[in-house]
Design a protein around this motif. Sequence first.
Motif, PDB file in Angstrom:
ATOM      1  N   ILE A 103      45.067 -72.685  80.804  1.00 40.78           N
ATOM      2  CA  ILE A 103      46.225 -71.801  80.651  1.00 40.78           C
ATOM      3  C   ILE A 103      46.564 -71.736  79.169  1.00 40.78           C
ATOM      4  O   ILE A 103      46.212 -72.647  78.399  1.00 40.78           O
ATOM      5  CB  ILE A 103      47.425 -72.337  81.472  1.00 40.78           C
ATOM      6  CG1 ILE A 103      48.512 -71.275  81.622  1.00 40.78           C
ATOM      7  CG2 ILE A 103      47.989 -73.600  80.858  1.00 40.78           C
ATOM      8  CD1 ILE A 103      49.591 -71.673  82.636  1.00 40.78           C
ATOM      9  N   PRO A 146      52.317 -74.445  85.724  1.00 40.79           N
ATOM     10  CA  PRO A 146      53.211 -74.335  86.895  1.00 40.79           C
ATOM     11  C   PRO A 146      53.449 -75.697  87.531  1.00 40.79           C
ATOM     12  O   PRO A 146      52.627 -76.608  87.385  1.00 40.79           O
ATOM     13  CB  PRO A 146      52.441 -73.408  87.835  1.00 40.79           C
ATOM     14  CG  PRO A 146      51.006 -73.566  87.434  1.00 40.79           C
ATOM     15  CD  PRO A 146      51.016 -73.803  85.959  1.00 40.79           C
ATOM     16  N   TYR A 202      46.061 -73.955  89.425  1.00 37.24           N
ATOM     17  CA  TYR A 202      47.034 -73.256  88.585  1.00 37.24           C
ATOM     18  C   TYR A 202      47.321 -71.850  89.094  1.00 37.24           C
ATOM     19  O   TYR A 202      48.471 -71.385  89.029  1.00 37.24           O
ATOM     20  CB  TYR A 202      46.519 -73.189  87.139  1.00 37.24           C
ATOM     21  CG  TYR A 202      46.831 -74.416  86.312  1.00 37.24           C
ATOM     22  CD1 TYR A 202      47.267 -75.594  86.928  1.00 37.24           C
ATOM     23  CD2 TYR A 202      46.692 -74.420  84.927  1.00 37.24           C
ATOM     24  CE1 TYR A 202      47.548 -76.727  86.185  1.00 37.24           C
ATOM     25  CE2 TYR A 202      46.979 -75.544  84.171  1.00 37.24           C
ATOM     26  CZ  TYR A 202      47.395 -76.694  84.803  1.00 37.24           C
ATOM     27  OH  TYR A 202      47.686 -77.810  84.058  1.00 37.24           O
ATOM     28  N   THR A 203      46.283 -71.143  89.573  1.00 36.21           N
ATOM     29  CA  THR A 203      46.505 -69.776  90.045  1.00 36.21           C
ATOM     30  C   THR A 203      47.443 -69.772  91.258  1.00 36.21           C
ATOM     31  O   THR A 203      48.394 -68.986  91.317  1.00 36.21           O
ATOM     32  CB  THR A 203      45.165 -69.127  90.434  1.00 36.21           C
ATOM     33  OG1 THR A 203      44.446 -70.023  91.304  1.00 36.21           O
ATOM     34  CG2 THR A 203      44.316 -68.848  89.214  1.00 36.21           C
ATOM     35  N   ASP A 214      49.467 -72.290  92.311  1.00 31.10           N
ATOM     36  CA  ASP A 214      50.777 -72.862  91.992  1.00 31.10           C
ATOM     37  C   ASP A 214      51.649 -71.871  91.219  1.00 31.10           C
ATOM     38  O   ASP A 214      52.865 -71.795  91.437  1.00 31.10           O
ATOM     39  CB  ASP A 214      50.601 -74.152  91.187  1.00 31.10           C
ATOM     40  CG  ASP A 214      50.045 -75.287  92.041  1.00 31.10           C
ATOM     41  OD1 ASP A 214      49.970 -75.107  93.274  1.00 31.10           O
ATOM     42  OD2 ASP A 214      49.687 -76.326  91.471  1.00 31.10           O
ATOM     43  N   ALA A 215      51.020 -71.115  90.306  1.00 30.52           N
ATOM     44  CA  ALA A 215      51.776 -70.108  89.551  1.00 30.52           C
ATOM     45  C   ALA A 215      52.274 -69.000  90.470  1.00 30.52           C
ATOM     46  O   ALA A 215      53.408 -68.512  90.329  1.00 30.52           O
ATOM     47  CB  ALA A 215      50.899 -69.524  88.442  1.00 30.52           C
ATOM     48  N   ASN A 257      55.585 -67.245  88.891  1.00 30.29           N
ATOM     49  CA  ASN A 257      55.413 -67.169  87.438  1.00 30.29           C
ATOM     50  C   ASN A 257      54.239 -66.243  87.130  1.00 30.29           C
ATOM     51  O   ASN A 257      53.079 -66.679  87.091  1.00 30.29           O
ATOM     52  CB  ASN A 257      55.169 -68.587  86.876  1.00 30.29           C
ATOM     53  CG  ASN A 257      55.221 -68.622  85.364  1.00 30.29           C
ATOM     54  OD1 ASN A 257      55.024 -67.594  84.707  1.00 30.29           O
ATOM     55  ND2 ASN A 257      55.511 -69.783  84.810  1.00 30.29           N
ATOM     56  N   ALA A 290      52.071 -67.061  83.906  1.00 32.28           N
ATOM     57  CA  ALA A 290      51.175 -68.204  84.101  1.00 32.28           C
ATOM     58  C   ALA A 290      50.020 -67.843  85.026  1.00 32.28           C
ATOM     59  O   ALA A 290      48.881 -68.271  84.821  1.00 32.28           O
ATOM     60  CB  ALA A 290      51.957 -69.388  84.674  1.00 32.28           C
ATOM     61  N   PHE A 291      50.290 -67.021  86.046  1.00 32.60           N
ATOM     62  CA  PHE A 291      49.231 -66.615  86.982  1.00 32.60           C
ATOM     63  C   PHE A 291      48.160 -65.793  86.268  1.00 32.60           C
ATOM     64  O   PHE A 291      46.962 -66.053  86.425  1.00 32.60           O
ATOM     65  CB  PHE A 291      49.848 -65.804  88.121  1.00 32.60           C
ATOM     66  CG  PHE A 291      48.836 -65.257  89.087  1.00 32.60           C
ATOM     67  CD1 PHE A 291      48.257 -66.076  90.054  1.00 32.60           C
ATOM     68  CD2 PHE A 291      48.441 -63.923  89.022  1.00 32.60           C
ATOM     69  CE1 PHE A 291      47.311 -65.571  90.931  1.00 32.60           C
ATOM     70  CE2 PHE A 291      47.499 -63.420  89.896  1.00 32.60           C
ATOM     71  CZ  PHE A 291      46.933 -64.250  90.854  1.00 32.60           C
TER      72      PHE A 291
END
Length: 338
Positions: free
Chosen positions: A170, A177, A184-185, A187-188, A193, A196-197
């Motif tokens: 990121i 996130p 991360y994808t 969770d964002a 968010n 962040a995504f």
Amino acid sequence: MSFLNIVRRRLLLLVLVVVGVSIVTFVISHMIPGDPARMMAGDRASNELVAAMRAKLGLDRPLYVQYLSYARDLLSGDLGISIRTQRPVADDIVRFFPATIELALAAMVFAIALGIPLGVISAVAKDRAIDQVTRTLSVTGISTPAFWLGLLLIYLFYGRLEWLPGSGRIDSALTPPPFVTGFYTLDAALAGNGAAFVSAVKHLLLPGITLGFLHLGIVTRQIRSSMLEVLTEDYIRTAKASGLSRRRILFDHALRNALIPSVTMIGLAFGDLLYGAVLTETVYAWPGMGNYVVQSINALDFPAIMGFTVVASTAYVLLNLVVDLTYMFLDPQIRGVG
């Protein structure tokens, strides 16, 4: 043989495989030249301090005693303390493993999403120009080293075109996130968010393509081979004679049956991706298990190396179990053999 007996027998084999892998890895890791006690104490440490460190880590005991102690702790879920990070290995795995799984999933999606259509097109257009192009692409994917392809993509899309990031998960300006799944994808997206995504998806593209390119060739060749075999079956000729449309014959009859033998290959490929991510993570500075285990090997961090091996081999065997059960579910003939 009942379905439950098959599962029970495969789980017993799983235990034997994990025990065997743990013994082999334990012996080999302790044959590596070097002294982790010396590395922890420092080059200028006295021999007495190094000996005390060795005793603290249990490295002064016979090898079989060390393994039995490790196996006893393993049964209680204790993977030991990392010599390098000084954290429980289980905590490190929980922290780094989701990044590797996310990368492997992205690579698998890339390989399947492109490999299946290319395999079908190549089989339908056998020996035509598009078939030659697809077969060339497959061979290129299988024979291209991941580190070379990774460096090439970084040079092109990060260094020259500046379209995509070349390292990390990121943007450094963004806050990761909140941890829910470790992806991360996902969770964002769960956190709502958007920035962040988008950043996580962009960071995932190049390493995902690099890791998935090898399996793109494998999937394409497997689908093409299965389709060519299915298209010569009697029921396909019957379907053509009954006047069914070409599209319906291909997708409702041929592809559905051609996918059955591919299930095994795709499942095993995902297991390979977990191990194969080591090089890709190193090239892209991806903070996953591959990067973690490379640093652990450099530091002679035996507990971390063992923890990764045990978890990865368990995941690999479980994937095989899922593949076998899926295959038996799809093909009653295999279910009867067990």
